[in-house]
Design a protein around this motif. Sequence first.
Motif, PDB file in Angstrom:
ATOM      1  N   PHE A 115      14.996  38.321  24.019  1.00 22.55           N
ATOM      2  CA  PHE A 115      14.670  38.367  22.807  1.00 22.55           C
ATOM      3  C   PHE A 115      15.008  37.529  21.699  1.00 22.55           C
ATOM      4  O   PHE A 115      16.288  37.701  21.348  1.00 22.55           O
ATOM      5  CB  PHE A 115      15.029  39.849  22.411  1.00 22.55           C
ATOM      6  CG  PHE A 115      14.546  41.098  23.355  1.00 22.55           C
ATOM      7  CD1 PHE A 115      13.251  41.913  23.128  1.00 22.55           C
ATOM      8  CD2 PHE A 115      15.131  41.257  24.364  1.00 22.55           C
ATOM      9  CE1 PHE A 115      13.042  42.811  23.860  1.00 22.55           C
ATOM     10  CE2 PHE A 115      14.904  42.340  25.377  1.00 22.55           C
ATOM     11  CZ  PHE A 115      13.824  43.210  25.046  1.00 22.55           C
ATOM     12  N   VAL A 116      14.228  36.515  21.356  1.00 19.02           N
ATOM     13  CA  VAL A 116      14.739  35.328  20.646  1.00 19.02           C
ATOM     14  C   VAL A 116      13.934  35.395  19.257  1.00 19.02           C
ATOM     15  O   VAL A 116      12.766  35.536  19.140  1.00 19.02           O
ATOM     16  CB  VAL A 116      14.415  34.358  21.451  1.00 19.02           C
ATOM     17  CG1 VAL A 116      13.207  33.965  21.867  1.00 19.02           C
ATOM     18  CG2 VAL A 116      14.859  32.936  20.653  1.00 19.02           C
ATOM     19  N   VAL A 117      14.649  34.776  18.201  1.00 14.04           N
ATOM     20  CA  VAL A 117      13.939  34.769  17.063  1.00 14.04           C
ATOM     21  C   VAL A 117      13.545  33.117  16.953  1.00 14.04           C
ATOM     22  O   VAL A 117      14.517  32.390  17.017  1.00 14.04           O
ATOM     23  CB  VAL A 117      14.765  35.051  15.856  1.00 14.04           C
ATOM     24  CG1 VAL A 117      14.161  34.682  14.489  1.00 14.04           C
ATOM     25  CG2 VAL A 117      15.217  36.626  15.783  1.00 14.04           C
ATOM     26  N   THR A 118      12.409  32.921  16.439  1.00 17.37           N
ATOM     27  CA  THR A 118      12.133  31.192  16.310  1.00 17.37           C
ATOM     28  C   THR A 118      11.515  31.305  14.874  1.00 17.37           C
ATOM     29  O   THR A 118      12.325  31.596  13.904  1.00 17.37           O
ATOM     30  CB  THR A 118      11.082  30.919  17.242  1.00 17.37           C
ATOM     31  OG1 THR A 118       9.592  31.569  17.170  1.00 17.37           O
ATOM     32  CG2 THR A 118      11.571  31.141  18.476  1.00 17.37           C
ATOM     33  N   SER A 142       9.968  29.573  27.797  1.00 15.10           N
ATOM     34  CA  SER A 142       8.887  29.980  28.943  1.00 15.10           C
ATOM     35  C   SER A 142       8.697  29.400  30.104  1.00 15.10           C
ATOM     36  O   SER A 142       8.376  30.160  30.993  1.00 15.10           O
ATOM     37  CB  SER A 142       7.549  29.839  28.154  1.00 15.10           C
ATOM     38  OG  SER A 142       7.098  28.274  28.398  1.00 15.10           O
ATOM     39  N   LEU A 143       9.521  28.304  30.383  1.00 11.54           N
ATOM     40  CA  LEU A 143       9.692  27.737  31.702  1.00 11.54           C
ATOM     41  C   LEU A 143      10.784  28.344  32.420  1.00 11.54           C
ATOM     42  O   LEU A 143      10.966  27.976  33.610  1.00 11.54           O
ATOM     43  CB  LEU A 143       9.717  26.213  31.470  1.00 11.54           C
ATOM     44  CG  LEU A 143       8.596  25.667  30.929  1.00 11.54           C
ATOM     45  CD1 LEU A 143       9.032  24.268  30.822  1.00 11.54           C
ATOM     46  CD2 LEU A 143       7.287  25.607  31.667  1.00 11.54           C
ATOM     47  N   LYS A 148      11.327  38.794  31.317  1.00 12.13           N
ATOM     48  CA  LYS A 148      10.471  38.860  30.281  1.00 12.13           C
ATOM     49  C   LYS A 148      10.901  37.934  29.060  1.00 12.13           C
ATOM     50  O   LYS A 148      12.111  38.023  28.764  1.00 12.13           O
ATOM     51  CB  LYS A 148       9.849  40.275  30.041  1.00 12.13           C
ATOM     52  CG  LYS A 148       8.798  40.402  28.936  1.00 12.13           C
ATOM     53  CD  LYS A 148       8.033  41.613  29.384  1.00 12.13           C
ATOM     54  CE  LYS A 148       6.713  41.887  28.681  1.00 12.13           C
ATOM     55  NZ  LYS A 148       5.853  43.307  29.045  1.00 12.13           N
ATOM     56  N   LEU A 149      10.106  37.634  28.151  1.00 13.17           N
ATOM     57  CA  LEU A 149      10.338  36.674  27.091  1.00 13.17           C
ATOM     58  C   LEU A 149       9.594  37.285  25.859  1.00 13.17           C
ATOM     59  O   LEU A 149       8.511  37.279  25.834  1.00 13.17           O
ATOM     60  CB  LEU A 149       9.892  35.233  27.225  1.00 13.17           C
ATOM     61  CG  LEU A 149      10.305  34.222  25.984  1.00 13.17           C
ATOM     62  CD1 LEU A 149      11.739  34.599  25.563  1.00 13.17           C
ATOM     63  CD2 LEU A 149       9.936  32.901  26.489  1.00 13.17           C
ATOM     64  N   TYR A 150      10.594  37.751  24.866  1.00 14.74           N
ATOM     65  CA  TYR A 150       9.788  38.190  23.574  1.00 14.74           C
ATOM     66  C   TYR A 150      10.192  37.263  22.539  1.00 14.74           C
ATOM     67  O   TYR A 150      11.414  36.897  22.324  1.00 14.74           O
ATOM     68  CB  TYR A 150      10.275  39.410  23.220  1.00 14.74           C
ATOM     69  CG  TYR A 150       9.980  40.698  24.143  1.00 14.74           C
ATOM     70  CD1 TYR A 150       8.613  41.249  24.006  1.00 14.74           C
ATOM     71  CD2 TYR A 150      10.511  41.105  25.225  1.00 14.74           C
ATOM     72  CE1 TYR A 150       8.018  42.252  24.896  1.00 14.74           C
ATOM     73  CE2 TYR A 150      10.189  42.317  26.070  1.00 14.74           C
ATOM     74  CZ  TYR A 150       8.709  42.674  25.992  1.00 14.74           C
ATOM     75  OH  TYR A 150       8.601  43.807  26.662  1.00 14.74           O
ATOM     76  N   ILE A 151       9.190  36.752  21.729  1.00 15.48           N
ATOM     77  CA  ILE A 151       9.527  35.785  20.653  1.00 15.48           C
ATOM     78  C   ILE A 151       8.892  36.532  19.349  1.00 15.48           C
ATOM     79  O   ILE A 151       7.823  36.800  19.211  1.00 15.48           O
ATOM     80  CB  ILE A 151       8.625  34.257  20.954  1.00 15.48           C
ATOM     81  CG1 ILE A 151       9.123  33.885  22.299  1.00 15.48           C
ATOM     82  CG2 ILE A 151       8.580  33.409  19.866  1.00 15.48           C
ATOM     83  CD1 ILE A 151       8.013  32.820  22.810  1.00 15.48           C
TER      84      ILE A 151
END
Length: 240
Positions: A115-118, A142-143, A148-151
């Motif tokens: 879970f990452v903040v951009t 994403s690579l 799972k990746l939450y942006i």
Amino acid sequence: MNAAIIGATGLIGHYLLLNLLADTQYQTVVAVGRRAPELAAETAGIEKLIFVETQLNQLTELNLPVSIDHAFCCLGTTIKQAGSQENFIKVDHTAVIDFAKLAIEHQSQTGVKLFVVTALDANEKSTVFYNRVKGQVQKDLSLLPLSKLYIFQPSLLLGERVSQRTLEDIGQKLFTLLSGVFVGPLAKYKPITGKLVADNMLAIAVKDLSGSGLGTDSDSQLDNLTIRVIDNKQMHRLVK
């Protein structure tokens, strides 16, 4: 369930750490960073906290004490704080990627979710340096072999920081005064508190655990079965 968090002393990270500690679904919360979070002795769940001290350029050398199910990245700086574009990239790109790799290296048997903040309008092709770096880190994350990746893409962040950011403070006051104009097409730019971003991150992590749908309407090119983008407008709606 075990969680790892980096950036826990920042505006979003502080509130998110409190959320993670208080949530009974997490048995251990590992905070990784240059300095320990400052928490009151009576903080709910503080006994679950493990602090691992490190410099950002040493992330790939760390050994974490537990396997990680959920990793939360709240790293972020400014050009003024970093001192140069090169140093900005070291924090907002390199360290973010290194933390994700660290979490993958220590992932649980079911994998690790990040879970990452951009930032709002993050795009690796942007002519704006800040947005371009944020977009590039999204693409590079994403690579990676994350389960799972939450942006999360907030607009201007509101709230008191430990470190002062003069221009951001001025912007906070201005946008607070003008908050009523953020309707219609401008709604996506509505300023958001660090606490609300943190609350969204926990809420979506909990929904992920339960397997319930997130109800996202994001049209980001990154959105697919394993990558979800939660934009600023959504964050104002998902958690009340």
